[in-house]
Design an enzyme around this catalytic site. Structure first.
Site, mmCIF file in Angstrom:
data_model
loop_
_atom_site.group_PDB
_atom_site.id
_atom_site.type_symbol
_atom_site.label_atom_id
_atom_site.label_comp_id
_atom_site.label_asym_id
_atom_site.label_seq_id
_atom_site.Cartn_x
_atom_site.Cartn_y
_atom_site.Cartn_z
ATOM 1 N N ASP A 251 72.834 15.761 83.889
ATOM 2 C CA ASP A 251 71.390 15.995 83.884
ATOM 3 C C ASP A 251 70.656 14.688 83.603
ATOM 4 O OD1 ASP A 251 68.758 17.420 83.168
ATOM 5 O OD2 ASP A 251 70.098 19.114 83.523
ATOM 6 N N HIS A 296 64.469 17.331 80.054
ATOM 7 C CA HIS A 296 65.121 18.420 80.778
ATOM 8 C C HIS A 296 66.552 18.606 80.297
ATOM 9 C CE1 HIS A 296 67.042 20.414 84.312
ATOM 10 N NE2 HIS A 296 65.853 20.972 84.475
ATOM 11 N N SER A 490 67.356 26.145 86.568
ATOM 12 C CA SER A 490 67.937 25.178 85.627
ATOM 13 C C SER A 490 68.175 25.801 84.265
ATOM 14 C CB SER A 490 67.004 23.974 85.458
ATOM 15 O OG SER A 490 67.105 23.089 86.535
#
Length: 625
Positions: A251, A296, A490
């Protein structure tokens, strides 16, 4: 079909002085199900058009010449404003100028659900008879008042000298304990307490088993994590997890200084790596295009493994406990591997390198060969592209060949690129995860295609900020940890990765293949029977895969037909408005409390027809053990 009354129109022809035939249109059409007919009784030379702005009604044909029977088809996707009926107005144009009201009344449906024994009790109650076989109907029923007294004497008790007509029930000479029974236990207690030879006396009372909440986390934001209830992950405190597992999160990197992740991460020098900068510290530097965007990778990581319990708050107003990850009470660590740069983009090459590296396969970066000292058993990829990549699919295949589970987000492009494949989720052998909302419906953004394997909660903030997925992230403006609601596939993908890691940690599964087989065979089915492109094989559900003994819950009723409904009940009673038509009804005892009929819960199903009437009582629906 019922028509209210007729409007008769006399129209003059434009080309001659003769009159056209009379035109008869209904003032209102009432649909008695999914379809109906509007009969246009007009002259053979009358041109007409029909228009409706309602998204729940289709008209065919929408234009024509002369008399016609127009088919009206109801296809509602949501509830009507008043909850009771759908209404719209058809604009009649062409040679005609008129309106026709169309109405679809719903049926008020009620019923009662009970276990077999409870159902017998309810039937007996309705007949005014004593209830039979009703054990468990009142699980918290108070015990009867005690008529027994426990006494401890200072010296050896003398059974021959019992006060106030007390009956001797038991005698323990070694501990000088006596159990007495009396029709007036309170008076007996008062007499015994006045006796100088009595050390103490008390009623022989009752204890009760305590509820399931004793094991749940007490972290401050845990009640906001609705997705743990949906998947049953909140019951993980019922399990044992002796085996360490590593989940690679490929990620944006992670914030190692987030206190909710302390001790839950593989550190630089232990295998963590940044493939963007080619160095071993994958700390997320943030999103250069959105300073308020957070991290994120930290959000995805927290969903998997945020810890439980207190920690020193990062600021005077910061939380001291935060959230919990799905794997909070298991020795599961996240291996952060950074492949997405400050703009949120990552190359196919770096993703492929990270997948192989995560699986323990040697890779070449620049001039050096790297081998991960902490290989992962599960890989999570909350990223994707609409372009096929042989490099990513080959790397995923290599990892899978080693027994590593590869889980990926199905994609968030459904609104703009409906049905298109997203990679690496669509690579062979990869577990592709779609997203559902707070109401267990597939989200508007979640990719729907033949490669979707299963679904998990991804949230939809359009339903309210709390309808997103809450997890750990970072405030780059204040440079401190925080918690934010995100939505997307996600957020769905790491819940599946965490569930697979939990199965491996528990020892229920000895390999990745066994873990997936257990999870796959215990999914909760959503949508039409069989696999479908929206939900894949079903919704993520943990308790039955682990065999956790859940406390008995209330009941849930699912209607699948012209109107889909998922109903919770109160004491087994339910009520709702439904379109007339044929339904498959699933009834279950909702032990997990998520409002769904999940694998392992007592359930039954039947097909029934809801007729076009004002109301319908389905009566008693019985569940057999």
């Amino acid at each position: 079909m019922r028509f209210a009354f007729w409007i008769v129109l006399f129209l003059a022809g434009c080309a001659s002085n003769s009159s056209w035939p009379s035109v008869a249109l209904p003032d209102e059409v009432v649909l008695r199900g999914e379809s109906g007919t509007l009969r246009l009784r007009v002259g053979s030379n009358v041109a007409w058009t029909l228009k409706s702005d309602a998204d729940w009604l289709t008209v065919s044909p929408a234009q024509g010449l002369g008399p016609a029977s127009v088919q009206l088809q109801a296809q509602p996707s949501g509830d009507p404003p008043d909850g009771r009926q759908y209404t719209t107005t058809l604009e009649v144009g062409g040679d005609l100028k008129a309106t026709v009201a169309v109405r679809l009344p719903l049926v008020w449906v009620t019923g009662q659900v009970a276990d077999l024994g409870q159902g017998q009790a309810l039937q007996a109650q309705a007949l005014g008879l004593p209830a039979l076989g009703s054990r468990g109907w009142s699980p918290h029923k108070a015990p009867p008042p005690s008529t027994e007294v426990l006494v401890k004497y200072r010296q050896a008790p003398q059974p021959s000298r019992l006060p106030l007509q007390a009956q001797l029930r038991s005698l323990d000479r070694a501990h000088r304990l006596v159990k007495l029974k009396s029709p007036n236990p309170q008076a007996l207690l008062e007499a015994l307490r006045r006796d100088p030879n009595v050390e103490w006396a008390e009623l022989n009372g009752y204890v009760r088993a305590q509820g399931e909440a004793i094991g749940e986390p007490t972290d401050e934001f845990y009640p906001k994590q609705w997705y743990l209830k949906t998947t049953g992950a909140r019951f993980s405190y019922l399990g044992n997890f002796p085996y360490p597992v590593t989940v690679a999160v490929i990620d944006t990197g992670v914030r190692y200084d987030h206190p909710d992740l302390a001790g839950r991460l593989v550190l630089p020098g232990e295998g963590a790596y940044d493939f963007v900068r080619g160095q071993p510290d994958p700390t997320d530097p943030g999103d250069s295009s959105s300073p308020t965007g957070g991290s994120h990778g930290t959000h995805v990581t927290g969903i998997i493994t945020a810890g439980s319990g207190p920690f020193p708050p990062a600021c005077p107003t910061c939380t001291s406990s935060g959230i919990v990850g799905v794997d909070y009470n298991a020795p599961v660590k996240v291996l952060p591997l950074r492949v997405l740069d400050e703009s949120g983009n990552g190359s196919f090459e770096n993703v492929a390198l990270a997948i192989r590296y995560a699986a323990g396969i040697p890779v070449v970066v620049g001039s050096q060969t790297l081998q991960n000292p902490t290989p992962a058993q599960v890989i999570n990829l909350s990223l994707g592209a609409l372009t096929y990549s042989q490099a990513m699919c080959d790397a995923a295949g290599d990892a899978i060949a080693r027994g590593v589970l590869v889980v990926a987000a199905a994609g968030n492009y459904q609104a703009d690129a409906p049905g298109q494949l997203v990679y690496p989720a669509a690579c062979p052998g990869v577990i592709s995860v779609a997203a559902t909302d707070l109401n267990n419906q597939v989200t508007w953004y979640s990719q729907q295609n033949s490669h979707v394997t299963l679904a998990a909660p991804g949230g939809d903030i359009a339903q309210g900020i709390g309808a997103g997925i809450l997890s750990t992230t970072w405030n780059y403006q204040l440079n401190q940890p925080n918690y934010t609601y995100y939505m997307g596939t996600s957020q769905a993908s790491p819940q599946v990765a965490a569930a697979l890691a939990l199965l491996l940690s528990s020892g229920k599964a000895k390999s990745g293949a066994e873990a997936w087989s257990l999870l796959e065979s215990n999914l909760t089915h959503l949508g039409k029977p069989g696999r479908n492109d929206a939900y894949g094989k079903g919704l993520l559900y943990l308790p039955s895969a682990f065999g956790w003994p859940l406390p008995k819950g209330d009941y849930a009723v699912d209607f699948l037909g012209p109107t889909n409904r998922q109903l919770a009940t109160t004491g087994g009673a339910f009520s709702t408005y439904l379109m007339p038509g044929t339904y498959t009804v699933m009834v279950c005892r909702d032990d997990s409390g998520n409002g769904l009929c999940d694998s392992g819960e007592p359930q039954t199903s039947k097909t029934l027809t809801i007729p076009p009437t004002d109301s319908l009582d389905l009566g008693l629906l019985l569940l057999t053990p």
